[in-house]
Design a protein around this motif. Structure first.
Motif, PDB file in Angstrom:
ATOM      1  N   VAL A 199      40.559  36.610  37.167  1.00 44.54           N
ATOM      2  CA  VAL A 199      39.513  37.632  37.262  1.00 44.54           C
ATOM      3  C   VAL A 199      39.511  38.265  38.654  1.00 44.54           C
ATOM      4  CG1 VAL A 199      37.018  38.028  37.216  1.00 44.54           C
ATOM      5  CG2 VAL A 199      38.096  36.591  35.476  1.00 44.54           C
ATOM      6  N   ALA A 200      39.702  37.442  39.679  1.00 45.81           N
ATOM      7  CA  ALA A 200      39.743  37.970  41.045  1.00 45.81           C
ATOM      8  C   ALA A 200      40.864  38.992  41.193  1.00 45.81           C
ATOM      9  CB  ALA A 200      39.919  36.829  42.043  1.00 45.81           C
ATOM     10  N   ALA A 201      42.030  38.713  40.601  1.00 49.57           N
ATOM     11  CA  ALA A 201      43.150  39.653  40.674  1.00 49.57           C
ATOM     12  C   ALA A 201      42.804  40.968  39.963  1.00 49.57           C
ATOM     13  CB  ALA A 201      44.394  39.025  40.050  1.00 49.57           C
ATOM     14  N   LEU A 202      42.084  40.866  38.844  1.00 47.73           N
ATOM     15  CA  LEU A 202      41.686  42.065  38.106  1.00 47.73           C
ATOM     16  C   LEU A 202      40.717  42.909  38.932  1.00 47.73           C
ATOM     17  CD1 LEU A 202      41.894  43.422  35.235  1.00 47.73           C
ATOM     18  CD2 LEU A 202      39.738  42.273  34.736  1.00 47.73           C
ATOM     19  N   LEU A 203      39.745  42.263  39.557  1.00 47.41           N
ATOM     20  CA  LEU A 203      38.775  42.990  40.383  1.00 47.41           C
ATOM     21  C   LEU A 203      39.445  43.605  41.611  1.00 47.41           C
ATOM     22  CD1 LEU A 203      35.743  40.510  40.283  1.00 47.41           C
ATOM     23  CD2 LEU A 203      36.105  42.559  38.890  1.00 47.41           C
ATOM     24  N   GLN A 204      40.429  42.899  42.191  1.00 46.57           N
ATOM     25  CA  GLN A 204      41.152  43.454  43.331  1.00 46.57           C
ATOM     26  C   GLN A 204      41.953  44.690  42.916  1.00 46.57           C
ATOM     27  OE1 GLN A 204      41.147  42.383  46.802  1.00 46.57           O
ATOM     28  NE2 GLN A 204      41.909  44.490  46.752  1.00 46.57           N
ATOM     29  N   GLU A 205      42.548  44.612  41.738  1.00 47.61           N
ATOM     30  CA  GLU A 205      43.286  45.780  41.239  1.00 47.61           C
ATOM     31  C   GLU A 205      42.342  46.977  41.087  1.00 47.61           C
ATOM     32  OE1 GLU A 205      45.877  47.369  37.398  1.00 47.61           O
ATOM     33  OE2 GLU A 205      44.954  45.378  37.342  1.00 47.61           O
ATOM     34  N   TYR A 206      41.148  46.724  40.546  1.00 46.62           N
ATOM     35  CA  TYR A 206      40.185  47.808  40.363  1.00 46.62           C
ATOM     36  C   TYR A 206      39.777  48.413  41.705  1.00 46.62           C
ATOM     37  CZ  TYR A 206      36.260  50.384  38.270  1.00 46.62           C
ATOM     38  OH  TYR A 206      35.405  51.373  37.846  1.00 46.62           O
ATOM     39  N   ALA A 207      39.568  47.550  42.707  1.00 46.83           N
ATOM     40  CA  ALA A 207      39.232  48.041  44.043  1.00 46.83           C
ATOM     41  C   ALA A 207      40.351  48.918  44.587  1.00 46.83           C
ATOM     42  CB  ALA A 207      38.966  46.860  44.983  1.00 46.83           C
ATOM     43  N   ASP A 208      41.607  48.500  44.373  1.00 46.11           N
ATOM     44  CA  ASP A 208      42.754  49.295  44.833  1.00 46.11           C
ATOM     45  C   ASP A 208      42.845  50.619  44.076  1.00 46.11           C
ATOM     46  OD1 ASP A 208      43.434  47.318  46.631  1.00 46.11           O
ATOM     47  OD2 ASP A 208      44.942  46.402  45.335  1.00 46.11           O
ATOM     48  N   LEU A 209      42.592  50.573  42.772  1.00 47.27           N
ATOM     49  CA  LEU A 209      42.654  51.791  41.972  1.00 47.27           C
ATOM     50  C   LEU A 209      41.573  52.779  42.399  1.00 47.27           C
ATOM     51  CD1 LEU A 209      43.288  50.247  38.421  1.00 47.27           C
ATOM     52  CD2 LEU A 209      44.941  51.417  39.887  1.00 47.27           C
ATOM     53  N   LEU A 210      40.405  52.262  42.742  1.00 45.48           N
ATOM     54  CA  LEU A 210      39.340  53.124  43.239  1.00 45.48           C
ATOM     55  C   LEU A 210      39.761  53.803  44.546  1.00 45.48           C
ATOM     56  CD1 LEU A 210      36.183  50.917  42.560  1.00 45.48           C
ATOM     57  CD2 LEU A 210      36.797  53.044  41.407  1.00 45.48           C
ATOM     58  N   ALA A 211      40.464  53.036  45.389  1.00 47.22           N
ATOM     59  CA  ALA A 211      40.939  53.598  46.654  1.00 47.22           C
ATOM     60  C   ALA A 211      41.956  54.711  46.403  1.00 47.22           C
ATOM     61  CB  ALA A 211      41.544  52.497  47.523  1.00 47.22           C
ATOM     62  N   ILE A 212      42.830  54.519  45.428  1.00 48.07           N
ATOM     63  CA  ILE A 212      43.853  55.510  45.118  1.00 48.07           C
ATOM     64  C   ILE A 212      43.239  56.795  44.588  1.00 48.07           C
ATOM     65  CG2 ILE A 212      45.634  56.054  43.405  1.00 48.07           C
ATOM     66  CD1 ILE A 212      46.878  53.459  43.834  1.00 48.07           C
ATOM     67  N   THR A 213      42.263  56.652  43.714  1.00 48.33           N
ATOM     68  CA  THR A 213      41.699  57.822  43.048  1.00 48.33           C
ATOM     69  C   THR A 213      40.596  58.497  43.852  1.00 48.33           C
ATOM     70  OG1 THR A 213      40.169  56.361  41.850  1.00 48.33           O
ATOM     71  CG2 THR A 213      42.248  56.947  40.758  1.00 48.33           C
ATOM     72  N   GLY A 214      40.391  58.004  45.076  1.00 50.31           N
ATOM     73  CA  GLY A 214      39.378  58.614  45.915  1.00 50.31           C
ATOM     74  C   GLY A 214      37.965  58.256  45.517  1.00 50.31           C
ATOM     75  N   GLY A 215      37.806  57.084  44.906  1.00 54.67           N
ATOM     76  CA  GLY A 215      36.484  56.649  44.489  1.00 54.67           C
ATOM     77  C   GLY A 215      35.613  56.262  45.669  1.00 54.67           C
ATOM     78  N   ASP A 216      34.390  55.934  45.376  1.00 53.05           N
ATOM     79  CA  ASP A 216      33.414  55.544  46.378  1.00 53.05           C
ATOM     80  C   ASP A 216      33.927  54.339  47.159  1.00 53.05           C
ATOM     81  OD1 ASP A 216      31.263  54.615  47.826  1.00 53.05           O
ATOM     82  OD2 ASP A 216      29.800  54.967  46.238  1.00 53.05           O
ATOM     83  N   ARG A 217      34.119  54.494  48.475  1.00 53.86           N
ATOM     84  CA  ARG A 217      34.692  53.403  49.260  1.00 53.86           C
ATOM     85  C   ARG A 217      33.735  52.213  49.345  1.00 53.86           C
ATOM     86  NH1 ARG A 217      33.510  53.372  54.906  1.00 53.86           N
ATOM     87  NH2 ARG A 217      32.084  55.038  55.545  1.00 53.86           N
TER      88      ARG A 217
END
Length: 574
Positions: free
Chosen positions: A8-26
């Motif tokens: 689950v931690a790996a999944l949440l980290q991936e989501y955090a990285d994807l948010l960074a890529i797409t310019g999501g809320d930092r």
């Protein structure tokens, strides 16, 4: 099976990285990164928690708890799948390259259309990256090194992942009727930092029931090969595990043989040949008569070769045979020798457990002393202040009264800035019982500059320990480029210890560097760098690494009595 927390931690980290890529809320991305630490550090298996219990984990809010619950119920999270769909798979692959990161991966895809590692390497060789803002020859060199790190890692896993799985398998097989002994062997028993596949050894007169129990384990994804003496499986996570079953009377010889290393085994077989013997996984035999001489214990095998028993962590053909012949093997430091942990964090900064819980866990481990060393203010994202640190110091003093057998030390992990300066001046630093100082930024400085930076930190009279000295993250970030001879000389000269960071993705210093530093007369601290109560037990991996570096307890400052430790921590100050 291993806990679901890491998955689950790996999944949440991936989501955090994807948010960074797409310019999501930092700030949203940062919230998910905090949840990663919270989930990974949670003491139990989160798969058994309901939404309300998930939300009770510090750092896990309603939205994150709902996503975790959705993942356990459906095997996926719609919000994450939607963001994944917006980013080419090749770009997500680029994100995994150490030294590159999500934002630069997205930039390369946007500016140059790069969507695979192969295209990236080709673009570097044709110098196409130099037209992209923020990329130059040094960046290209770092990216190529990151790709090399990925290729070297291959299908290997960190030691803690392999250890958790191996211990689960051993526990299951040891309970099988007729199995007299069972343990893990190979590189895991030697405490290598990464593991390619796991070797399990069992002893039984009838191997059939043990082999069947192995094939029937829930973690088995496929049986690669099966036989009477050896079965190989691939787990549902993709890791290969080999089981060998030997007769009980051959246990010692088999354990010695399958522990390795290859170089060590070549040396022991050569010694056997010169003595007119044959050494195999079944025992030591007389070459002329074929008679079995010894096989039941490793001690017997080594003794027949004219050697004392050699600890598995030394079996790398790095001089252990010669040292054994001279009766000069070191009495290696053990986990039982560790009297305290000198580098830990709480939820005041980036930890996920409270000060009270961390102290209680340290006391339960039987430590004589324990240091809390939260981050200092120059690591801005941790939001430390003088007032917060002083308030924590008062808390530490209050807690000390509740644990009369445990001496609490109030310390800090300072940030070594690009010039070698640290967060506070002498007056404030004088109030700490100890200070760890670490590099947390500017990892790609030129060699001379990085060396001077580390040496200046050593020369600070209030810095007691250099934390994770090369700043590497195994498979994700290369070590900094520094003149280690110069650093080791500075540590010996100034009375500054080097840390052996036990966190499985660091193990920094690594074994070769420990051997090297010891020659300079350096002292070491084996610390957990815990960010959760569950992390304190990771000290075993630091101890294993220290053993691979031939360290005794006299080399390690946190095996010393408190009076000797305090004298060292004064570092010659008035």
């Amino acid at each position: 099976m291993a806990r679901s927390n890491d998955e689950v931690a790996a999944l949440l980290q991936e989501y955090a990285d994807l948010l960074a890529i797409t310019g999501g809320d930092r700030f949203k991305a940062r919230a998910y990164e905090k949840a990663v630490r919270a989930v990974a550090g949670y003491h139990g298996d989160i798969a058994g928690l309901d939404i309300k219990q998930l939300r009770a984990i510090p750092g896990v809010g309603k939205s994150i708890a709902d996503k975790i619950g959705e993942y356990f119920e459906h095997g996926s999270v719609q919000a994450i799948e939607e963001v994944r769909a917006r980013i080419p798979a090749g770009v997500r692959q680029l994100m995994a390259i150490p030294t590159l990161g999500p934002k630069k991966a997205a930039q390369l895809h946007h500016d140059l259309g790069i969507s695979s590692i192969e295209e990236l390497v080709d673009a570097i060789h044709h110098e196409r990256l130099r037209d992209v803002k923020g990329f130059g020859p040094k960046t290209e060199q770092n990216i190529l090194h990151g790709v090399e790190l990925m290729q070297q890692a291959g299908d290997r896993v960190l030691i803690n992942v392999a250890m958790d799985l191996a211990e689960e398998i051993v526990t299951g097989l040891a309970a099988v009727t007729g199995c007299s002994r069972c343990t893990y062997a190979g590189s895991l028993r030697r405490f290598r930092e990464t593991i390619g596949d796991i070797d399990i050894l069992a002893a039984a007169e009838n191997p059939g029931p043990v082999m069947k129990a192995f094939r029937d384990l829930d973690l088995v994804g496929e049986v690669i090969a099966g036989g009477e003496k050896k079965t190989s499986i691939r787990t549902t996570k993709g890791l290969q595990v080999d089981l060998r079953v030997v007769p009980p009377q051959a246990w010692g010889a088999a354990l010695q043989y399958f522990t390795g290393s290859k170089g060590h085994n070549i040396r022991t077989r050569e010694m056997a040949v010169h003595a007119g013997l044959k050494l195999s996984e079944y025992g030591i035999f007389d070459v002329e008569t074929g008679d079995l001489i010894v096989s039941e214990t490793e001690e017997e095998v080594y003794r027949r070769l004219g050697l004392p028993w050699i600890p598995p962590t030394l079996r790398e053909d790095r001089g252990e045979i010669e040292a054994a012949q001279r009766d000069e093997l070191p009495e290696l430091v053990t986990e039982r020798d560790i009297r305290g942990d000198l580098h830990t964090h709480t939820d005041l900064t980036d930890g996920v457990s409270s000060l009270e819980d961390m102290v209680a866990t340290a006391a339960a481990r039987g430590y004589a002393y324990y240091a809390v060393t939260d981050h200092a203010p120059n690591l801005v994202m941790q939001r430390m202040s003088d007032d917060k640190m002083l308030a924590q110091r008062e808390q530490v003093r209050e807690l000390a009264a509740r644990y009369p057998k445990l001496t609490l030390l109030h310390g800090t992990e300072l940030n070594i800035d690009a010039d070698g300066e640290v967060d506070w001046g002498p007056d404030f630093l004088a109030g700490f019982d100890l200070c760890v100082a670490s590099v947390h930024s500017s990892f790609t400085q030129p060699r001379e500059q990085m060396t001077r930076r580390l040496v200046r930190a050593c020369e600070n009279p209030y810095v007691n320990i250099i934390g994770h000295p090369t700043a590497r993250l195994i498979g994700r970030r290369p070590p900094v480029d520094a003149d280690l001879d110069e650093l080791f000389r500075a540590c010996a000269r100034t009375g500054t210890a080097l840390e052996i960071n036990s966190f499985p993705d660091r193990l920094d210093l690594r074994d070769e560097h420990i051997l090297w530093a010891k020659q300079h007369g350096v002292k070491f601290a084996i610390n957990s760098d815990s960010h959760s109560t569950t992390h304190l037990a990771a000290i075993r991996y630091g101890v294993g690494t220290a053993q691979r570096g031939w360290l005794t307890k006299d080399d390690v400052i946190n095996t010393w009595p408190l009076s000797r430790l305090k004298k060292f921590l004064r570092k010659g100050r008035a």
